[in-house]
Design an enzyme around this catalytic site. Structure first.
Site, mmCIF file in Angstrom:
data_model
loop_
_atom_site.group_PDB
_atom_site.id
_atom_site.type_symbol
_atom_site.label_atom_id
_atom_site.label_comp_id
_atom_site.label_asym_id
_atom_site.label_seq_id
_atom_site.Cartn_x
_atom_site.Cartn_y
_atom_site.Cartn_z
ATOM 1 N N TYR A 251 1.199 -0.829 0.324
ATOM 2 C CA TYR A 251 -0.181 0.119 0.042
ATOM 3 C C TYR A 251 0.879 1.487 -0.217
ATOM 4 O O TYR A 251 0.778 2.178 -0.859
ATOM 5 C CB TYR A 251 -0.930 -0.243 1.362
ATOM 6 C CG TYR A 251 -2.147 0.926 1.117
ATOM 7 C CD1 TYR A 251 -2.539 0.498 0.486
ATOM 8 C CD2 TYR A 251 -1.301 2.291 2.100
ATOM 9 C CE1 TYR A 251 -3.739 2.415 0.363
ATOM 10 C CE2 TYR A 251 -2.982 2.876 2.340
ATOM 11 C CZ TYR A 251 -3.902 3.119 1.677
ATOM 12 O OH TYR A 251 -4.852 4.300 1.686
ATOM 13 N N ASP A 252 1.304 1.502 0.869
ATOM 14 C CA ASP A 252 2.704 2.628 1.036
ATOM 15 C C ASP A 252 3.667 2.777 0.126
ATOM 16 O O ASP A 252 3.458 3.442 -0.544
ATOM 17 C CB ASP A 252 3.542 2.466 2.449
ATOM 18 C CG ASP A 252 2.859 2.299 3.680
ATOM 19 O OD1 ASP A 252 2.194 1.983 3.849
ATOM 20 O OD2 ASP A 252 3.474 1.870 4.426
ATOM 21 N N LYS B 61 1.483 3.657 -2.980
ATOM 22 C CA LYS B 61 0.977 5.173 -3.225
ATOM 23 C C LYS B 61 2.323 5.577 -3.989
ATOM 24 O O LYS B 61 1.811 6.769 -4.821
ATOM 25 C CB LYS B 61 0.094 5.658 -2.399
ATOM 26 C CG LYS B 61 -1.135 4.634 -1.692
ATOM 27 C CD LYS B 61 -1.774 5.057 -2.931
ATOM 28 C CE LYS B 61 -3.074 5.362 -2.265
ATOM 29 N NZ LYS B 61 -4.669 5.213 -2.901
ATOM 30 N N ASN C 236 -6.397 9.769 8.292
ATOM 31 C CA ASN C 236 -7.021 8.867 8.896
ATOM 32 C C ASN C 236 -8.221 9.475 8.428
ATOM 33 O O ASN C 236 -8.352 10.401 9.220
ATOM 34 C CB ASN C 236 -7.193 8.133 10.084
ATOM 35 C CG ASN C 236 -5.308 7.541 10.298
ATOM 36 O OD1 ASN C 236 -4.588 8.239 9.881
ATOM 37 N ND2 ASN C 236 -5.373 6.306 10.641
ATOM 38 N N SER D 99 -14.041 2.366 13.364
ATOM 39 C CA SER D 99 -15.530 1.050 13.252
ATOM 40 C C SER D 99 -15.047 0.293 14.014
ATOM 41 O O SER D 99 -15.687 -0.178 14.900
ATOM 42 C CB SER D 99 -14.944 0.518 11.559
ATOM 43 O OG SER D 99 -13.684 0.284 11.500
ATOM 44 N N ASN D 100 -12.909 -0.153 14.207
ATOM 45 C CA ASN D 100 -13.341 -1.457 15.379
ATOM 46 C C ASN D 100 -13.707 -0.688 16.935
ATOM 47 O O ASN D 100 -14.591 -1.740 17.489
ATOM 48 C CB ASN D 100 -12.071 -1.654 15.262
ATOM 49 C CG ASN D 100 -11.515 -3.056 14.498
ATOM 50 O OD1 ASN D 100 -12.273 -3.172 13.964
ATOM 51 N ND2 ASN D 100 -10.451 -3.625 15.093
HETATM 52 P P1 NAD Z 1 -12.646 1.553 0.153
HETATM 53 O O1 NAD Z 1 -12.119 0.639 0.329
HETATM 54 O O2 NAD Z 1 -14.008 2.010 1.159
HETATM 55 O O3 NAD Z 1 -13.089 1.935 -1.113
HETATM 56 C C1 NAD Z 1 -11.972 1.956 -1.915
HETATM 57 C C2 NAD Z 1 -12.421 1.561 -3.552
HETATM 58 O O4 NAD Z 1 -11.908 0.964 -3.890
HETATM 59 C C3 NAD Z 1 -13.775 0.903 -3.018
HETATM 60 O O5 NAD Z 1 -15.392 0.848 -3.969
HETATM 61 C C4 NAD Z 1 -13.268 -0.832 -3.896
HETATM 62 O O6 NAD Z 1 -14.264 -1.166 -3.779
HETATM 63 C C5 NAD Z 1 -12.775 0.303 -5.301
HETATM 64 N N1 NAD Z 1 -11.714 -0.811 -5.876
HETATM 65 C C6 NAD Z 1 -10.197 -1.522 -5.236
HETATM 66 N N2 NAD Z 1 -9.487 -1.596 -6.144
HETATM 67 C C7 NAD Z 1 -10.562 -1.722 -6.823
HETATM 68 C C8 NAD Z 1 -9.755 -1.806 -8.011
HETATM 69 N N3 NAD Z 1 -8.331 -2.701 -8.582
HETATM 70 N N4 NAD Z 1 -10.683 -1.134 -9.368
HETATM 71 C C9 NAD Z 1 -12.088 -0.874 -9.256
HETATM 72 N N5 NAD Z 1 -12.016 -0.268 -7.900
HETATM 73 C C10 NAD Z 1 -11.226 -0.611 -7.189
HETATM 74 O O7 NAD Z 1 -11.417 3.419 1.285
HETATM 75 P P2 NAD Z 1 -11.868 4.364 1.255
HETATM 76 O O8 NAD Z 1 -11.537 4.597 2.653
HETATM 77 O O9 NAD Z 1 -12.707 5.151 0.314
HETATM 78 O O10 NAD Z 1 -10.959 5.250 0.814
HETATM 79 C C11 NAD Z 1 -10.613 5.746 -0.967
HETATM 80 C C12 NAD Z 1 -9.455 6.203 -1.403
HETATM 81 O O11 NAD Z 1 -8.959 6.804 -0.814
HETATM 82 C C13 NAD Z 1 -7.914 4.961 -1.471
HETATM 83 O O12 NAD Z 1 -7.561 5.498 -2.776
HETATM 84 C C14 NAD Z 1 -7.004 5.247 -0.064
HETATM 85 O O13 NAD Z 1 -5.976 4.591 -0.562
HETATM 86 C C15 NAD Z 1 -7.772 6.654 -0.056
HETATM 87 N N6 NAD Z 1 -7.444 7.305 1.507
HETATM 88 C C16 NAD Z 1 -8.628 7.112 2.324
HETATM 89 C C17 NAD Z 1 -7.805 6.910 4.018
HETATM 90 C C18 NAD Z 1 -8.693 6.641 4.875
HETATM 91 O O14 NAD Z 1 -8.483 6.989 6.226
HETATM 92 N N7 NAD Z 1 -10.391 6.363 4.952
HETATM 93 C C19 NAD Z 1 -6.746 7.252 4.829
HETATM 94 C C20 NAD Z 1 -6.091 7.667 2.781
HETATM 95 C C21 NAD Z 1 -6.400 7.075 2.014
HETATM 96 N N1 UDP Z 2 -5.632 -0.555 16.272
HETATM 97 C C1 UDP Z 2 -6.137 -0.710 17.552
HETATM 98 N N2 UDP Z 2 -7.024 -0.906 17.989
HETATM 99 C C2 UDP Z 2 -8.178 -1.441 16.957
HETATM 100 C C3 UDP Z 2 -7.853 -0.968 15.019
HETATM 101 C C4 UDP Z 2 -6.503 -0.708 14.875
HETATM 102 O O1 UDP Z 2 -5.119 -0.023 18.044
HETATM 103 O O2 UDP Z 2 -8.933 -2.367 16.816
HETATM 104 C C5 UDP Z 2 -4.529 0.595 16.068
HETATM 105 C C6 UDP Z 2 -3.215 0.485 14.938
HETATM 106 O O3 UDP Z 2 -2.743 -0.573 15.260
HETATM 107 C C7 UDP Z 2 -2.749 1.962 14.484
HETATM 108 C C8 UDP Z 2 -4.184 2.969 14.546
HETATM 109 O O4 UDP Z 2 -5.139 2.310 14.972
HETATM 110 O O5 UDP Z 2 -1.884 2.273 15.299
HETATM 111 C C9 UDP Z 2 -5.127 3.321 13.354
HETATM 112 O O6 UDP Z 2 -5.367 2.368 13.082
HETATM 113 P P1 UDP Z 2 -5.854 1.840 11.263
HETATM 114 O O7 UDP Z 2 -5.608 1.146 10.977
HETATM 115 O O8 UDP Z 2 -7.258 2.590 11.373
HETATM 116 O O9 UDP Z 2 -5.942 2.927 10.511
HETATM 117 P P2 UDP Z 2 -3.708 3.425 10.113
HETATM 118 O O10 UDP Z 2 -3.179 2.215 10.704
HETATM 119 O O11 UDP Z 2 -3.853 3.084 8.546
HETATM 120 O O12 UDP Z 2 -3.482 5.013 10.271
#
Ligand code: NAD
Ligand code: UDP
Length: 318
Positions: A148-149, A152, A177, A192-193
């Protein structure tokens, strides 16, 4: 902020952030093509638009090319939660690289502007705190978060190479986040958790000792930032996030206070490569976009808790 009326492609439009963006674009009178492979997305998120004349839904995987006529490409397709992106890490890397490559190719052919949803994860486990856009990051390229990292990071590289080679119009948002209604109840993310556990009367699972920090942005604020970035003149990368930093333990306590203060907090092992701290510097977003978050955590948690309460009682979560 008025949005220009134009033809928008939203990849990942059935997901959490994508569907809120679709709502915003549709509500402001735009045409929207929502493209998704439904890996983590859900048709219910965009169901209200399905019969609308300005709306089209395409089931497609961004790792395959596609030809469409659009003016704006909002490239969000990619799973975002660690349990989802680690489920098939090779596919995640392909989605980031090939998906962005295909969308940049489309943008170039039809002269569309492309916004790519990047992430604070490009900073890895940051050695500089808080994080400005100029910090190049500290990412483990062979770790379990790398699909992922690093995905991107190469997606950002591709965008800037298209800009330099082909004068493509690109915008890069480094999203921190973000939370809100339509997150999946089982996506393993901390908000969500914690909310689902608290609503079920279970103990909240803190990974590690809970001293690691994150900065949580409410979805409405984030969508406003994306719109301003797309319509502004700065390519980015621009941090979009809420700079209020808190420990995961403080987050757990806040969620408990709002749902059930008598719940216990239990510690579980910290996942590998879990970043220790994360907080955006949003000076660039303020200066270039006039953007800053307006929801504090309690204000954002309220509608988020109501959403989870309703899907748990309707048993609509997957
Ligand atoms: P999400 O998982 O809810 O949404 C991702 C969407 O992309 C889903 O609908 C999934 O079905 C679709 N998808 C995944 N792979 C695909 C593919 N190969 N082809 C077509 N569709 C595909 O996640 P989100 O939280 O809505 O995140 C959306 C974007 O924002 C992502 O690119 C994510 O990396 C970025 N982002 C989100 C957060 C966050 O906190 N939510 C933080 C940083 C970056
Ligand atoms: N985390 C936690 N309990 C949970 C889920 C996540 O303590 O039930 C922690 C996780 O280890 C991380 C932080 O919460 O340190 C944020 O996790 P999340 O997966 O939401 O986002 P990301 O790590 O990708 O920023």
């Amino acid at each position: 902020m008025p949005t220009n009326i134009c033809r928008n492609l939203v990849t990942g439009g059935a997901g959490f952030l994508g569907s809120h963006l679709v709502d915003r674009l549709m509500e402001t009178g735009n045409e929207v093509i929502c493209l998704d492979n439904y890996f983590t997305g859900n048709k219910l998120n965009i169901a209200r638009w399905i019969d609308h004349p300005n709306f089209e839904l395409i089931r497609h995987d961004v790792t395959e090319p596609i030809k469409l006529e659009v003016d704006r490409i909002w490239h969000l397709a990619c799973p975002a939660s660690p349990i989802h992106y680690q489920n098939n890490p090779v596919k995640t890397a392909k989605t980031s690289f090939l998906g962005t490559y295909n969308m940049l190719g489309l943008a170039r052919r039809v002269k569309a502007r492309l916004l790519m949803a990047s992430t604070s994860e490009v900073y890895g486990n940051p050695q500089v705190h808080p994080q400005p856009e100029s910090y190049p990051g500290s990412v483990n390229p062979i770790g379990i978060r790398a699909c992922y990292d690093e995905g991107k990071r190469i997606a950002e590289t591709l965008c800037f190479d298209y800009q330099r080679m082909h004068q493509s119009e690109i915008r890069i948002a480094r999203i921190f986040n973000t939370y809100g209604p339509r997150m999946l109840p089982n996506d393993g993310r901390v908000i969500s958790n914690f909310i689902v556990q608290a609503l079920k009367g279970e103990s909240l699972t803190i990974y590690g000792d809970g001293s690691q920090t994150r900065s949580f942005c409410y979805v409405k604020d984030l969508i406003e930032g994306l719109i301003l970035l797309m319509e502004g003149n700065h390519s980015g990368p621009i941090n979009l996030g809420n700079p209020t930093e808190l420990t995961i333990r403080e987050l757990a306590e806040t969620v408990c206070q709002q749902i059930n203060p008598s719940l216990a907090l239990v510690e579980k092992p910290l996942p590998t490569d879990d970043p220790i701290r994360r907080k955006p510097i949003i000076k660039l977003a303020k200066e270039q976009l006039g953007w800053e978050p307006t929801y504090n955590l309690k204000q954002g948690l309220k509608p988020t808790i109501s959403y989870f309460r309703s899907i748990l009682s309707n048993n609509l979560g997957r």
